[in-house]
Write an enzyme that holds these catalytic residues in place. Structure first.
Site, mmCIF file in Angstrom:
data_model
loop_
_atom_site.group_PDB
_atom_site.id
_atom_site.type_symbol
_atom_site.label_atom_id
_atom_site.label_comp_id
_atom_site.label_asym_id
_atom_site.label_seq_id
_atom_site.Cartn_x
_atom_site.Cartn_y
_atom_site.Cartn_z
ATOM 1 N N THR A 186 -51.224 115.588 12.244
ATOM 2 C CA THR A 186 -50.016 116.498 12.301
ATOM 3 C C THR A 186 -50.431 117.902 11.529
ATOM 4 O O THR A 186 -49.940 118.749 11.953
ATOM 5 C CB THR A 186 -49.121 115.606 10.868
ATOM 6 O OG1 THR A 186 -48.981 114.166 11.598
ATOM 7 C CG2 THR A 186 -47.888 116.282 10.988
ATOM 8 N N LYS A 204 -57.224 114.904 -0.721
ATOM 9 C CA LYS A 204 -57.207 114.832 -2.298
ATOM 10 C C LYS A 204 -57.991 113.696 -2.746
ATOM 11 O O LYS A 204 -58.406 113.511 -3.697
ATOM 12 C CB LYS A 204 -55.708 114.677 -2.401
ATOM 13 C CG LYS A 204 -54.904 113.444 -2.037
ATOM 14 C CD LYS A 204 -53.785 113.831 -1.260
ATOM 15 C CE LYS A 204 -53.471 112.809 -0.451
ATOM 16 N NZ LYS A 204 -52.419 112.879 0.715
ATOM 17 N N VAL A 214 -52.988 119.126 -2.920
ATOM 18 C CA VAL A 214 -51.671 119.080 -3.673
ATOM 19 C C VAL A 214 -50.340 119.695 -3.364
ATOM 20 O O VAL A 214 -50.367 121.038 -3.176
ATOM 21 C CB VAL A 214 -52.034 119.188 -5.290
ATOM 22 C CG1 VAL A 214 -50.688 118.887 -6.029
ATOM 23 C CG2 VAL A 214 -53.481 118.483 -5.367
ATOM 24 N N GLY A 239 -48.559 119.877 -0.735
ATOM 25 C CA GLY A 239 -48.280 120.562 0.547
ATOM 26 C C GLY A 239 -48.092 121.880 0.694
ATOM 27 O O GLY A 239 -49.043 122.716 0.223
ATOM 28 N N ILE A 294 -46.637 124.133 -1.369
ATOM 29 C CA ILE A 294 -46.458 124.728 -2.746
ATOM 30 C C ILE A 294 -47.733 125.218 -3.185
ATOM 31 O O ILE A 294 -48.753 124.726 -3.242
ATOM 32 C CB ILE A 294 -46.058 123.888 -3.792
ATOM 33 C CG1 ILE A 294 -44.622 122.973 -3.243
ATOM 34 C CG2 ILE A 294 -45.509 124.483 -4.878
ATOM 35 C CD1 ILE A 294 -44.487 121.697 -4.202
ATOM 36 N N ASP A 331 -51.915 108.060 -4.758
ATOM 37 C CA ASP A 331 -51.855 109.188 -4.234
ATOM 38 C C ASP A 331 -51.604 110.388 -5.349
ATOM 39 O O ASP A 331 -52.170 111.423 -5.483
ATOM 40 C CB ASP A 331 -50.732 109.268 -3.046
ATOM 41 C CG ASP A 331 -50.651 110.832 -2.432
ATOM 42 O OD1 ASP A 331 -51.463 111.260 -1.751
ATOM 43 O OD2 ASP A 331 -49.646 111.400 -2.774
ATOM 44 N N LYS A 335 -53.762 113.353 -7.015
ATOM 45 C CA LYS A 335 -53.539 114.783 -7.194
ATOM 46 C C LYS A 335 -53.095 115.233 -8.533
ATOM 47 O O LYS A 335 -53.543 116.686 -8.931
ATOM 48 C CB LYS A 335 -52.104 115.018 -6.548
ATOM 49 C CG LYS A 335 -51.934 114.712 -4.838
ATOM 50 C CD LYS A 335 -50.459 114.574 -4.280
ATOM 51 C CE LYS A 335 -50.512 114.305 -2.828
ATOM 52 N NZ LYS A 335 -49.258 113.987 -2.213
HETATM 53 N N1 HSE Z 1 -48.284 110.522 1.158
HETATM 54 C C1 HSE Z 1 -48.004 111.755 0.699
HETATM 55 C C2 HSE Z 1 -46.592 111.811 -0.281
HETATM 56 C C3 HSE Z 1 -48.078 113.045 1.579
HETATM 57 O O1 HSE Z 1 -46.026 110.828 0.189
HETATM 58 O O2 HSE Z 1 -46.362 112.781 -0.670
HETATM 59 C C4 HSE Z 1 -49.521 113.571 1.647
HETATM 60 O O3 HSE Z 1 -50.096 114.235 0.358
#
Ligand code: HSE
Length: 430
Positions: free
Chosen positions: A12, A102, A129, A131, A133, A198, A202
């Protein structure tokens, strides 16, 4: 002379990056100086949604990081291996690296940045971190004058989507998760998102940039959203809070020792707080510092275009820095951390708590609960009986800011009271 890049991974985000690079019109002029030379993919037969000649593709990713013509490696395969090894090989070969990874950065940042420094190359991580932003560049550069007090963020879109729907629909976590998976908003294996891994990766990255020291991932307190119930969402709303999964990193002094309080957990935040109105997959980060006060960044935290926007910005920055021709690393774009931060254990930090207890509905119970909290120095803000179901009553307690160790001791004590059926939920308040 154009700058040749190799892209590892055409999922993606990789596809989004290639599309921007192939369509520079109206974008930054430096884009015209960037040339995709190779794209590393797992399968050469997969149909791609981007117009690149077949000769660009290879499934030999090592050949890309070893290609002497390529100056910048854009790592977008994700996961730990082979991503880590390919990044290190690229660095060893004197190539600059742009990555959205990350997981690798949070675990192997010390190894990667030490190698980058030794080899005089950039490792850029804006896309890791938030996306799209621009929070990494903000912490590295635009906010550099500030003494940072706290970085607080909604940095996982999946959990924010689930919690937002729980608020809007009053549904149960498991049902909304299953529906989110069916709609493609949550992974088939949702562990990394819903259990907070996740977000921990971050916040480790954000904390290291905000506070200037390396962070050990296993020192971050982490709790996911599986235990948040629709009942708690209901009571939180009634008390004037929204429940969000937050990554929090703040400066804290414990027993005279300066350090960091870093955690990921579902958090009650006052409905008036800027993060309370961030819904769906949107991410947002607040940074509090001296002298700026508080700044809020928000925007799309994932997705092809948003994350590609951050990746391509990093590529542009590296190309522009290389063009300046000094041959030296721009200090504002590099990483100079050498030490690990002192991270206080979660039980030594001060926090405000929300607790929901199921108690026997009889005289004196609220008094008993209050007494036990008091015995362990836990000052209460409110204690309310919310509901009676037959012989049981639901009691909701909100504490003041208290030392977590004292709170946990009080809860263990209260749990053993004859009048208490169960401690249904414990959540922290921002
Ligand atoms: N899996 C992450 C989220 C997206 O749900 O924010 C990629 O960092």
């Amino acid at each position: 002379m154009s700058c040749k890049i190799g892209i590892l991974g055409l999922g993606t985000v990789g596809t989004g990056v290639a599309k921007i690079l192939l369509d520079p019109e109206g974008r930054h002029p430096v884009l015209r100086e960037i040339e995709i030379k190779s794209v590393g993919v797992r399968s050469l037969s997969t149909k791609r949604d981007v117009d690149l000649p077949a000769s660009y593709y290879t499934n030999n990713l090592e050949s890309i990081v070893n290609d002497p013509d390529i100056e910048i490696i854009v790592e977008l395969i994700g996961g730990l291996e082979p991503a880590r090894s390919l990044i290190l090989q690229a660095i060893a070969n004197g190539k600059h690296v742009v990555t959205a990874n990350k997981a690798v950065l949070a675990r192997y940042g010390a190894e990667i940045f030490t190698a980058a420094k030794a080899n005089g190359v950039y490792v850029m991580l804006e896309a890791s971190v938030g996306g799209g932003i621009p929070i990494i560049q903000a912490l590295k550069q635009a906010l550099g004058a500030n003494r940072i007090a706290a970085v607080t963020g909604i940095i996982n879109g999946t959990t924010n989507y689930i919690l937002s729907r729980m608020h809007q629909e009053g549904g149960a976590f498991e049902d909304i998760l299953a529906n989110a998976q069916a709609l493609g908003y949550a992974e088939a294996d949702p562990t990394a998102d819903v259990d907070g891994y996740d977000a921990a990766d971050k916040i480790a990255i954000l904390a290291s940039l905000a506070f200037g020291d390396r962070i050990k991932l296993d020192e971050i307190y982490r709790e996911g959203i599986r235990n948040v119930t629709s009942i708690d969402i209901h009571w939180a709303t009634e008390l004037g809070f929204a429940i969000k999964l937050l990554g929090i990193a703040r400066h804290a002094v414990v027993d005279g020792e300066s350090g960091l309080d870093i955690r990921v957990h579902p958090t009650l935040i006052p409905i008036t707080h800027p993060l309370a109105s961030i819904n769906g997959v949107t991410n947002a980060v607040t940074v509090a510092g001296d002298p700026i006060g508080e700044v809020v960044f928000s925007g799309p935290g994932a997705g092809s275009g948003a994350t590609a926007s951050a990746v391509v910005a990093d590529i542009i920055n590296v190309v522009a820095a290389l063009k300046s021709g000094t041959g030296k690393i721009n200090q504002l774009m590099g990483c100079s951390h050498q030490h690990y931060a002192k991270v206080h254990s979660v039980d030594s930090n001060k926090t405000q708590f929300y607790v929901r207890l199921i108690a026997r509905d009889r005289p004196g119970v609220i008094g008993e609960i209050g007494m036990r909290f008091g015995k362990h120095l836990v000052n209460l803000e409110s204690i309310i009986q919310k509901n009676s179901h037959g012989e049981f009553a639901e009691v909701v307690v909100v504490t003041k800011q208290v030392v977590e160790r004292n709170f946990q001791t009080a809860i263990a004590d209260i749990k053993n009271l004859d009048a208490i059926e169960s401690i249904a939920t414990v959540l922290r308040i921002l």
